[in-house]
Design an enzyme around this catalytic site. Sequence first.
Site, PDB file in Angstrom:
ATOM      1  CB  CYS A  29      -4.510   1.704  -4.890  1.00 33.60           C
ATOM      2  SG  CYS A  29      -5.049   2.710  -3.505  1.00 33.60           S
ATOM      3  CB  ALA A  30       0.095   3.666  -4.095  1.00 34.59           C
TER       4      ALA A  30
END
Lengths: 393, 75
Positions: free
Chosen positions: A88-89
């Site tokens: 994810c980020a």
Amino acid sequence: MNNENVKTADNADMNHQAVPMSAQEIARAVIDRKSLFILDVRNADAYADWKIEGTQINSINVPYFELLEGVESVLPLLPDNSPVLVVCAKEGSSKFVAEQLVDAGRDDVHYLEGGMKAWSEHLEPVKVGDLKDGGELYQFVRLGKGCLSYMVLSDGEAAVVDTLRMTEVFEKFAKEKGARIKHTLDTHLHADHISGGRKLAEESGADYWLPPKDADEVVFSYNPLEDGQTLTVGNTEIAIQPVYSPGHTIGSTSLVVDDQYLLSGDILFVASIGRPDLAGKAGDWAGDLRSTLYETYRSLSEELTVLPAHFGQLSELGEDGRVSAKLGDLYANNPGLNMEEETTFRQAVTTNLPSQPNAYQEIRRTNMGLIQPDDEEQREMEIGPNRCAIHDK
Amino acid sequence: MNIDVRVDTKGMACPMPIVKGKKALDGMQQGQILELLSTDKGALNDFQAWVKKSPNEWISHEESNGVHRFLIRKG
């Protein structure tokens, strides 16, 4: 082709928890062409814009907010005999999803430590070769963005070329090599990433060099990097000779190091050539790009090893992840060097260009010292691929 | 606009803003309004994408001093 898995659980215990995987481990997997399955849980736009890629890496995108009720829907999409890396980020959501996968009975589940932020900032140092008088040349490969920096080392001194924002990586590396950073140089005013050249120079008491024709609007002092000078590194005088080579920018300056290497900046890449439009002057600069590539570089030795400031495709990564090619080979194979008609060339470098790098105007302004974004903002500005070559997508 | 439920996720990182927001919406009546506060920049795009896929309705987003304020109507 090496198809062995990146990382398999060493013991049964590890199978029952989500195991962190570092950006460095993933970099090695990409470089060594190991297989890895990625479940990217960012939103669809972020995934479409930019993701982890490798010849043996497969990925799918299911945003984490579609998995809040449970991960059953995604289980059948995961391969049985391969580790699964959730991405994810920034890490939090990937860990959240990875733990649910483990709870649902899935083995060999990992999450990316530090998320895409860490991936974007990871630099992998790769030795390019030895210099004639005992020095060394290293390339720093930023896989997440396709950027390349260089460090010339000789006799306890170092010069860093096209320094990336993560200056601590270069400081640490020089320290390990027992070298004092004496020069930092930018081949041009970058538009795709924030230069760490000035900061690294300040931190290490080095001189910062920038081509003066790219420095019209800069608000800091610098040493003008000009054709005909020679910079030295170490007592053995490894020569760095600037060659004025405009086209990507009006100031673009290449560096011949130790009569062996041509650091071509964003003028010439392994599979493409630089785009002349990022300062809004494609029409004016196309002619400069043409004469640099078809005249100035032509007059250099074909034996020079070209070391660019970017790569655009994974196929440009050679052994150990190194990105380089003999100048003579590029004259034979690079499509950007094989357009005989000037009109064809002009059209290729001014029309149908890829979209610009993310936040390129703000990045140029940052590199001129006109704006001072904080770390978080700098990180955001650098998201996505470099898109500095005419053949990038 | 009458706010029915307020959820403050300031200082929390992904996925917590959406996890908390979803939990609150699950307990709300149709037509009620949720206000969610977040300091996570990344939450904006994720939140919009998530609401779009849900039966809920996106009303507005504003930011001041790094705090994002989302208004969502329960669908």
